[in-house]
Design a protein around this motif. Structure first.
Motif, PDB file in Angstrom:
ATOM      1  N   ALA A 196       3.797   0.393   2.646  1.00  0.00           N
ATOM      2  CA  ALA A 196       3.603  -0.715   3.581  1.00  0.00           C
ATOM      3  C   ALA A 196       3.383  -2.009   2.817  1.00  0.00           C
ATOM      4  O   ALA A 196       2.608  -2.054   1.852  1.00  0.00           O
ATOM      5  N   ARG A 202       0.863  -1.188   0.000  1.00  0.00           N
ATOM      6  CA  ARG A 202       0.000   0.000   0.000  1.00  0.00           C
ATOM      7  C   ARG A 202       0.896   1.235   0.000  1.00  0.00           C
ATOM      8  O   ARG A 202       1.811   1.343   0.817  1.00  0.00           O
ATOM      9  N   HIS A 221      -5.366   2.162  14.562  1.00  0.00           N
ATOM     10  CA  HIS A 221      -5.770   0.829  14.094  1.00  0.00           C
ATOM     11  C   HIS A 221      -4.669  -0.182  14.383  1.00  0.00           C
ATOM     12  O   HIS A 221      -3.536   0.186  14.699  1.00  0.00           O
ATOM     13  N   ARG A 244       3.675  13.795   3.193  1.00  0.00           N
ATOM     14  CA  ARG A 244       4.420  12.636   3.677  1.00  0.00           C
ATOM     15  C   ARG A 244       4.052  11.400   2.851  1.00  0.00           C
ATOM     16  O   ARG A 244       2.893  11.252   2.455  1.00  0.00           O
ATOM     17  N   PHE A 284       2.082  -5.856   3.326  1.00  0.00           N
ATOM     18  CA  PHE A 284       1.274  -6.654   4.262  1.00  0.00           C
ATOM     19  C   PHE A 284       1.429  -8.145   3.952  1.00  0.00           C
ATOM     20  O   PHE A 284       1.086  -8.588   2.843  1.00  0.00           O
ATOM     21  N   SER A 308       4.561   6.982   2.658  1.00  0.00           N
ATOM     22  CA  SER A 308       5.063   5.739   3.237  1.00  0.00           C
ATOM     23  C   SER A 308       4.633   4.579   2.341  1.00  0.00           C
ATOM     24  O   SER A 308       3.691   4.711   1.551  1.00  0.00           O
ATOM     25  N   ASP A 319      -3.031  -3.677  12.313  1.00  0.00           N
ATOM     26  CA  ASP A 319      -3.050  -4.251  10.967  1.00  0.00           C
ATOM     27  C   ASP A 319      -3.643  -5.662  11.046  1.00  0.00           C
ATOM     28  O   ASP A 319      -3.353  -6.418  11.978  1.00  0.00           O
ATOM     29  N   ASN A 329       1.041   5.025   0.694  1.00  0.00           N
ATOM     30  CA  ASN A 329       0.284   6.050   1.424  1.00  0.00           C
ATOM     31  C   ASN A 329       0.835   7.440   1.127  1.00  0.00           C
ATOM     32  O   ASN A 329       2.046   7.655   1.181  1.00  0.00           O
ATOM     33  N   LEU A 374       7.182  -1.618   6.875  1.00  0.00           N
ATOM     34  CA  LEU A 374       6.854  -0.244   6.529  1.00  0.00           C
ATOM     35  C   LEU A 374       8.118   0.564   6.236  1.00  0.00           C
ATOM     36  O   LEU A 374       9.083   0.502   6.996  1.00  0.00           O
ATOM     37  N   VAL A 390      -1.436   7.698  12.201  1.00  0.00           N
ATOM     38  CA  VAL A 390      -0.583   8.707  11.564  1.00  0.00           C
ATOM     39  C   VAL A 390      -1.214  10.072  11.793  1.00  0.00           C
ATOM     40  O   VAL A 390      -2.408  10.267  11.531  1.00  0.00           O
ATOM     41  N   TYR A 427       0.143  11.407   2.446  1.00  0.00           N
ATOM     42  CA  TYR A 427      -0.546  12.267   3.410  1.00  0.00           C
ATOM     43  C   TYR A 427      -0.289  13.717   3.018  1.00  0.00           C
ATOM     44  O   TYR A 427       0.802  14.241   3.249  1.00  0.00           O
ATOM     45  N   HIS A 477      -1.527   1.694  16.110  1.00  0.00           N
ATOM     46  CA  HIS A 477      -0.736   2.803  15.583  1.00  0.00           C
ATOM     47  C   HIS A 477      -1.640   3.742  14.786  1.00  0.00           C
ATOM     48  O   HIS A 477      -2.777   3.387  14.449  1.00  0.00           O
ATOM     49  N   LEU A 528       4.101   8.958  12.171  1.00  0.00           N
ATOM     50  CA  LEU A 528       3.655   7.666  12.691  1.00  0.00           C
ATOM     51  C   LEU A 528       3.793   7.657  14.215  1.00  0.00           C
ATOM     52  O   LEU A 528       4.807   8.080  14.760  1.00  0.00           O
TER      53      LEU A 528
HETATM   54  O1  LIG Z   1       2.105   5.656   7.006  1.00  0.00           O
HETATM   55  C1  LIG Z   1       2.470   5.041   8.018  1.00  0.00           C
HETATM   56  O2  LIG Z   1       3.501   5.333   8.636  1.00  0.00           O
HETATM   57  C2  LIG Z   1       1.635   3.904   8.565  1.00  0.00           C
HETATM   58  C3  LIG Z   1       0.807   3.204   7.534  1.00  0.00           C
HETATM   59  C4  LIG Z   1      -0.072   2.159   8.134  1.00  0.00           C
HETATM   60  O3  LIG Z   1      -0.167   1.989   9.313  1.00  0.00           O
HETATM   61  C5  LIG Z   1      -0.859   1.289   7.241  1.00  0.00           C
HETATM   62  O4  LIG Z   1      -0.833   1.491   6.014  1.00  0.00           O
HETATM   63  O5  LIG Z   1      -1.547   0.383   7.775  1.00  0.00           O
END
Ligand SMILES: O=C(O)CCC(=O)C(=O)O
Ligand SMILES: [Fe+2]
Length: 181
Positions: free
Chosen positions: A131, A42, A61, A127, A133, A129, A63, A44, A70, A119, A46, A117, A78
């Motif tokens: 991830a 994924r 949330h 920002r 999974f 990121s 995971d 992300n 990540l 964000v 922001y 966790h 985060l």
């Molecule tokens: O962007 C992040 O640092 C966390 C992303 C995250 O927790 C997620 O995609 O489930």
């Protein structure tokens, strides 16, 4: 991106096997059930937010997978729960963050914990990121490797359906507490 996916997918499987071995379970369970077709990346993004105190980048949330790898950029945002308090994870683009997911918590009978966790956003900077999974197929049965088991046996498909139903009906995920024996 493809190179990143290939690298982190073998890292994720290696880590899962090592964590399982630590519990005395040398197995190919993860390799057999977490195939490239059932795991996913994924990306992300922001955007800057004019009211960061009121808007999360990502709501609190856990995971719903075995584990998450990540990568985050230098911006930061985060946070995770430690001893009942939210703490910020220092951003380090040269590092990977490994997060235990709900399925590993159930499989390990609560030895490994799926940490809450979230964000937080910031006013000025965008920002990013990424991830990865580590997930099994929907038919895969998740059963504790230890007795007495805290959670009843469930399939990943059943877990996903329950999470989606709870989010739809209640507005948030309940997760593992739904599956306590
Ligand atoms: O962007 C992040 O640092 C966390 C992303 C995250 O927790 C997620 O995609 O489930
Ligand atoms: Fe997450």
């Amino acid at each position: 991106m493809e190179q990143f996916a290939t690298t982190v997918s073998s890292l994720a499987l290696n880590l899962a096997e090592i964590l399982a071995e630590k519990l005395g379970h040398k197995s190919t369970f993860f390799q057999a059930n977490c195939l490239p077709s059932t795991c996913y990346l994924r990306l992300n993004r922001y955007p800057p937010c004019p009211i960061p105190s009121e808007v999360f980048g990502l709501m609190p949330h856990t995971d719903s997978d075995f584990l998450t790898i990540l990568h985050q950029d230098q911006v930061g945002g985060l946070q995770l729960v430690k001893d009942g308090r939210w703490i910020a994870v220092k951003p380090n683009p040269a590092a990977l963050i490994i997060n235990i997911g709900d399925l590993f918590q159930a499989w390990s009978n609560n030895v490994y914990k799926s940490v809450q966790h979230r964000v937080v956003t910031n006013l000025a900077v965008e920002r990013f990121s990424t991830a990865y999974f580590l997930c099994p197929s929907y038919e895969t049965m998740i059963q504790s490797c230890r007795e007495p088991s805290v959670y009843r046996k469930f399939s990943f498909g059943e877990y996903r359906r329950q999470v989606q139903e709870d989010v739809k009906m209640l507005g948030s995920k309940i997760g593992l507490p739904r599956f306590v024996v």
